[in-house]
Scaffold this active site. Structure first.
Site, PDB file in Angstrom:
ATOM      1  N   ASP A  46       0.820  -1.216   0.000  1.00  0.00           N
ATOM      2  CA  ASP A  46       0.000   0.000   0.000  1.00  0.00           C
ATOM      3  C   ASP A  46       0.851   1.263   0.000  1.00  0.00           C
ATOM      4  O   ASP A  46       1.995   1.249   0.442  1.00  0.00           O
ATOM      5  CB  ASP A  46      -0.853   0.063   1.280  1.00  0.00           C
ATOM      6  CG  ASP A  46      -1.945  -0.979   1.310  1.00  0.00           C
ATOM      7  OD1 ASP A  46      -2.106  -1.711   0.322  1.00  0.00           O
ATOM      8  OD2 ASP A  46      -2.621  -1.065   2.341  1.00  0.00           O
ATOM      9  N   HIS A  97      -6.022   2.911  -4.193  1.00  0.00           N
ATOM     10  CA  HIS A  97      -5.985   3.208  -2.750  1.00  0.00           C
ATOM     11  C   HIS A  97      -6.397   4.672  -2.541  1.00  0.00           C
ATOM     12  O   HIS A  97      -5.874   5.339  -1.665  1.00  0.00           O
ATOM     13  CB  HIS A  97      -4.574   2.919  -2.239  1.00  0.00           C
ATOM     14  CG  HIS A  97      -4.436   2.758  -0.754  1.00  0.00           C
ATOM     15  ND1 HIS A  97      -5.352   2.079   0.030  1.00  0.00           N
ATOM     16  CD2 HIS A  97      -3.475   3.187   0.121  1.00  0.00           C
ATOM     17  CE1 HIS A  97      -4.952   2.101   1.295  1.00  0.00           C
ATOM     18  NE2 HIS A  97      -3.833   2.782   1.379  1.00  0.00           N
ATOM     19  N   HIS A 101      -5.606   9.511  -0.200  1.00  0.00           N
ATOM     20  CA  HIS A 101      -5.458   8.764   1.054  1.00  0.00           C
ATOM     21  C   HIS A 101      -6.135   9.430   2.259  1.00  0.00           C
ATOM     22  O   HIS A 101      -5.546   9.530   3.345  1.00  0.00           O
ATOM     23  CB  HIS A 101      -3.967   8.539   1.348  1.00  0.00           C
ATOM     24  CG  HIS A 101      -3.704   7.322   2.208  1.00  0.00           C
ATOM     25  ND1 HIS A 101      -3.628   7.387   3.591  1.00  0.00           N
ATOM     26  CD2 HIS A 101      -3.490   6.035   1.894  1.00  0.00           C
ATOM     27  CE1 HIS A 101      -3.368   6.178   4.067  1.00  0.00           C
ATOM     28  NE2 HIS A 101      -3.291   5.333   3.058  1.00  0.00           N
ATOM     29  N   HIS A 191       3.735  -2.116   3.327  1.00  0.00           N
ATOM     30  CA  HIS A 191       3.761  -0.705   2.907  1.00  0.00           C
ATOM     31  C   HIS A 191       5.106  -0.355   2.277  1.00  0.00           C
ATOM     32  O   HIS A 191       6.135  -0.464   2.939  1.00  0.00           O
ATOM     33  CB  HIS A 191       3.459   0.200   4.102  1.00  0.00           C
ATOM     34  CG  HIS A 191       2.061   0.019   4.621  1.00  0.00           C
ATOM     35  ND1 HIS A 191       1.719  -1.018   5.459  1.00  0.00           N
ATOM     36  CD2 HIS A 191       0.925   0.712   4.366  1.00  0.00           C
ATOM     37  CE1 HIS A 191       0.412  -0.953   5.709  1.00  0.00           C
ATOM     38  NE2 HIS A 191      -0.091   0.081   5.059  1.00  0.00           N
TER      39      HIS A 191
HETATM   40 ZN   LIG Z   1      -2.702   3.373   3.073  1.00  0.00          ZN
END
Ligand SMILES: [Zn+2]
Length: 228
Positions: A46, A97, A101, A191
Site C-alpha cells: 500500500d 488506494h 489517502h 507498505h
Molecule cells: Zn494506506
C-alpha cells in the site's frame, strides 16, 4: 432552537455513525483472504508508488520471482508515472488506494465518489493499466464507498495479516513475526511508502527474509488475482 433543529442535531451523530461505523457491517462481504485449501499467500503493498522505495521493492520481487499487488495512491502515481508503469510491466496487480489517502470516515458521499474515481483515473493514466481492486485507507469505510464500488464492480480487498508494527523492529525479527502468522489463503498487507515514517526502508530490509521464511514453510507466493 426550534424543535426540528434539536431533533436534527440529535439525529446527525446517529446518521454519521450509520454512514461510517455502520458501513463496516458490509465489510463482511468484502475480501479478507483467499481460499484455505491451497498453501498459498499473496503479498500486497500500500501507499506507493514511492520514487525511492518502490523500485527497490520491485527489484526484490523480480529477483525472488514473486508477483504481488500494489494499491497505489492516485496523486503519488501521477507524480512518478514511470514507477507506476514499471509495476504493470513487471506483471504485478494494481489496486486503487484513493486519490489522496483520506480517512473515508471524514468524507461525505460526493468526496468519497471523487476520491475513488480520481484515484482510478490517475492510476490508470500513469500506469497504463486499470486497477482491478480497491482498498480504503486504514481500512475505514463508508456507505458511499460500497455503493461506488458496486457500480464499478470493483472488489474491496482488506487483508489477513498486517505484520508491520508501529515501532521499528530488527528486520530478521520483523520477518520472523510476519512468517509466523502465515495461513493458507492469507493476504499480506505491507507498505512500500511512507504512511508510517520509514515504512519503505523497513520493508526493503525485511522483505527478502519474509519471502524466504514463507517459502521454507511451504507457502507459494502468488499474485492476488490468482489467490482469489
Ligand atoms: Zn494506506
Amino acid at each position: 432552537m426550534k424543535r426540528a433543529a434539536w431533533l436534527l442535531a440529535g439525529a446527525a451523530p446517529a446518521l454519521w455513525g450509520a454512514y461510517t461505523w455502520g458501513s463496516h457491517l458490509l465489510t463482511a462481504g468484502s475480501i479478507w483472504r483467499g481460499p484455505r485449501d491451497r498453501r498459498a499467500v499473496a503479498l500486497t503493498f500500500d501507499d506507493g508508488p514511492d520514487p525511492e522505495w518502490t523500485p527497490r521493492v520491485l527489484d526484490i520481487l523480480d529477483r525472488e520471482a514473486v508477483r504481488a499487488a500494489f494499491f497505489l495512491i492516485g496523486r503519488r502515481a501521477r507524480r512518478v508515472p514511470a514507477v507506476a508503469r514499471h509495476i504493470v510491466e513487471a506483471g504485478h496487480d494494481l489496486g486503487n488506494h484513493t486519490w489522496s489517502h483520506p480517512s473515508l470516515w471524514c468524507c461525505g458521499p460526493h468526496e468519497t465518489e471523487r476520491e475513488i474515481s480520481l484515484g482510478h483515473a490517475a492510476i490508470s493514466e500513469a500506469a497504463g493499466g486499470a486497477p482491478a481492486f480497491f482498498r480504503p485507507p486504514w481500512g475505514k469505510t463508508n456507505l458511499a464507498m460500497f455503493a461506488a464500488l458496486r457500480r464499478s464492480a470493483t472488489p474491496c480487498v482488506f487483508w489477513t495479516v498486517q505484520p508491520e508494527s508501529r515501532r521499528p523492529v530488527a528486520p530478521d525479527e520483523q520477518a520472523r513475526r510476519g512468517a509466523a502468522r502465515a495461513r493458507s489463503g492469507a493476504i499480506y498487507d505491507l507498505h512500500d511508502a511512507d504512511g508510517v515514517p520509514g515504512a519503505g526502508a523497513r520493508l526493503v530490509a525485511y522483505l527478502p527474509e519474509l519471502i524466504r521464511r514463507l517459502r521454507a514453510q511451504g507457502y507459494a507466493l502468488v499474485p492476488l488475482r490468482d489467490l482469489l
